[in-house]
Design an enzyme around this catalytic site. Structure first.
Site, short mmCIF file in Angstrom:
data_model
loop_
_atom_site.label_atom_id
_atom_site.label_comp_id
_atom_site.label_asym_id
_atom_site.label_seq_id
_atom_site.Cartn_x
_atom_site.Cartn_y
_atom_site.Cartn_z
N TYR A 30 39.70 28.02 -6.94
CA TYR A 30 41.15 27.98 -6.74
C TYR A 30 41.97 27.94 -8.03
CZ TYR A 30 45.72 26.05 -5.43
OH TYR A 30 47.06 25.83 -5.29
N CYS A 86 45.71 20.08 -15.35
CA CYS A 86 46.73 20.38 -16.36
C CYS A 86 46.28 21.58 -17.18
CB CYS A 86 46.96 19.18 -17.28
SG CYS A 86 47.47 17.67 -16.42
N ASN A 97 43.55 17.29 -20.33
CA ASN A 97 43.34 17.77 -18.97
C ASN A 97 42.12 17.08 -18.41
OD1 ASN A 97 43.17 19.26 -16.58
ND2 ASN A 97 41.99 20.89 -17.55
N GLY A 98 42.27 16.40 -17.27
CA GLY A 98 41.14 15.72 -16.66
C GLY A 98 41.53 14.36 -16.15
N GLY A 145 49.86 23.44 -13.70
CA GLY A 145 50.70 22.25 -13.59
C GLY A 145 52.17 22.62 -13.57
#
Length: 502
Positions: free
Chosen positions: A257, A2, A101-102, A28
């Protein structure tokens, strides 16, 4: 994976948070949300969809306030329901909004613990709601009407004691300000910066430095593993290390990436790291095939371009753009559902026949995960007239699930799991396949900041930095995260939402 952002300013922050989310959209594509605070009242807008689709003029006009946080969502362990869009909010204590995020690796235990001991109810499958309630409960223990930065740091320390896994967080407390903190391993990225105006100093927190750049904030530094920063609504900044034994262990796949090449994460230039990945991969090709017959190097757009160009230069081979990308199709790796990923590849890329016809082509991609996209691209190269199709991955074989917030689900859905490199080559239909060596990848990234002693490389070597992952956990996660399981949940949610809309 995210994207998160938070701003404390002297003016309305709605437009700048919107712009930050558009810059972080690559992290996201499932949902987006913004919550602002005006006169101790929260204004929230969130929904499924891309940033441009979630917010319109009417929504933006209602998001008043000089501080706020924002989120773009990419689902992993949860589902694609609107109910799981972030930020989340609780009204007790104080009024707290949070975006995360995670992935928490002990979310199920915490969920039961919250109900049985803290008497808190969790309404979604999102571990972000769990994290918010843990933080809220720790804040509740303070028992003060007016809180200070020290109280916030005490609560973050409590979060560190209870929560395991990966979490980069922005939160906002009415009457106080915004907070940013990372887990004690620093697995997911988080940076902060400042911007000087005539009236005051303004602060911003974001997943990647590029969001700061675009809005004119100067990067100060990364928030360190286990550290928290608190920015009061008047712009006063506080920082504190809140973890007992932090160990710098950022996720290496961010550099492969996820992150934009123009970002700096943990003081490492993503662009430079990818250049070094290209150098390392070229050196391996020269070791294994010194008499290679590669005519042209062609990247799979967009993430692999930097490594592919550097590789071509090192080999002394022509570099060409052989695929044209439709920029209105999202990133296939983070699309929910295998069928949607399969369908989108041909829509996203189109081959330029002149660059393939009669040539031995080396295709370069950042990684090979499920392999579906790679198979189709190799076939596209053959259909365009390539004599031989070689395939190079700038990262090692992805053989194990990622449990820290990246959608690498059940192991059996990873093409390299349980297969040798030769077997993967056959499965993909390539004439030759070469992977980056793990040590070379680590060196390529670590050279940007030798202070980072180690990285999370679990998807390559099955070594999970938090030390709490066993096979039972992976089996359970695989059952929950597989495409089949997600499709079933999404179908059920669609029926519920259709029923509610009647």
């Amino acid at each position: 994976m995210c994207g998160i952002a938070g701003i404390v300013s002297n003016e309305n922050v709605n437009q700048e948070l919107y712009e930050a989310l558009t810059v972080l959209q690559h992290r996201g594509q499932d949902a987006a949300g913004i919550v602002t605070c005006e006169n101790d009242r929260f204004h929230l807008r969130k929904d499924s969809g891309l940033v441009r689709d979630v917010f319109n003029t009417r929504h933006m006009r209602s998001l008043n306030g000089s501080m706020g946080i924002a989120h773009v969502r990419y689902p992993t362990a949860g589902c694609t329901s609107t109910a799981e869009a972030q930020p989340f909010y609780v009204n007790s204590p104080y009024g707290i909004a949070l975006a995360h995020n995670g992935n928490l690796t002990n979310a199920q235990f915490l969920k039961h613990n919250l109900f049985e001991e803290d008497r808190r109810h969790i309404n979604t499958d999102s571990d972000s709601e769990v994290l918010l309630n843990i933080f809220a409960h720790e804040m509740q223990k303070i028992g003060k009407l007016k809180i200070e930065a020290e109280d916030v740091f005490q609560a973050v320390a409590g979060v560190h004691r209870r929560c395991r896994g990966a979490y980069a967080v922005v939160a906002m407390i009415t009457g106080f300000g915004i907070i940013g903190f990372r887990d004690p391993f620093g697995i997911r990225p988080l940076v902060f910066g400042e911007r000087h105006t005539d009236r005051a100093v303004e602060y911003m927190i974001a997943s990647e430095s590029v969001a700061l750049d675009v809005l004119g904030f100067k990067l100060i530094r990364d928030i360190e593993p286990g550290e928290a920063i608190a920015v009061e609504k008047d712009g006063t900044l506080h920082t504190r290390q809140c973890a007992e034994n932090p160990i710098y262990s950022p996720c290496i796949f961010e550099y492969v990436y996820f992150a934009r090449p123009d970002s700096k994460l943990d003081d490492i230039s993503v662009y430079r790291a990818r250049m070094r990945m290209g150098d390392k991969l070229a050196d391996k090709i020269l070791r294994e095939r010194p008499e290679h017959d590669i005519d042209v190097v062609i990247p799979i757009p967009d993430t692999s371009r930097t490594a592919a160009l550097q590789l071509a230069n090192r080999l002394g081979v022509k570099y060409r753009e052989g695929f044209i990308k439709n920029r209105y199709i999202g990133r296939t790796f983070i699309m929910p559902g295998q069928q949607l990923r399969k369908k989108s590849v041909r829509q996203k890329l189109n081959a330029i026949d002149l660059e393939f016809k009669g040539k031995n082509v080396l295709l370069v991609d950042d990684s090979i995960v499920r392999g579906t996209t790679s198979m189709q691209i190799i076939q596209m190269a053959r259909d365009a007239g390539a004599k031989q199709v070689f395939f190079a991955s700038a990262s090692p074989p992805v053989r194990y699930p990622n449990v820290y917030g990246i959608d690498m689900p059940a192991a059996h859905e990873l093409i390299a799991h349980g297969r040798t490199e030769d077997e993967v080559q056959t499965e993909l239909g390539a004439d030759w396949l070469i992977y980056q060596d793990l040590q070379d990848l680590i060196e390529a990234v670590q050279k940007g900041n030798p202070k980072v002693a180690r990285f999370d490389t679990s998807c390559f070597n099955n070594e999970y930095v938090t030390g709490d992952i066993n096979q039972d956990y992976l089996d359970h996660l695989g059952e929950h995260r597989s495409d089949h399981a997600k499709a079933a949940r999404d179908s059920a949610n669609s029926i519920i939402e259709m029923h509610n809309a009647r």
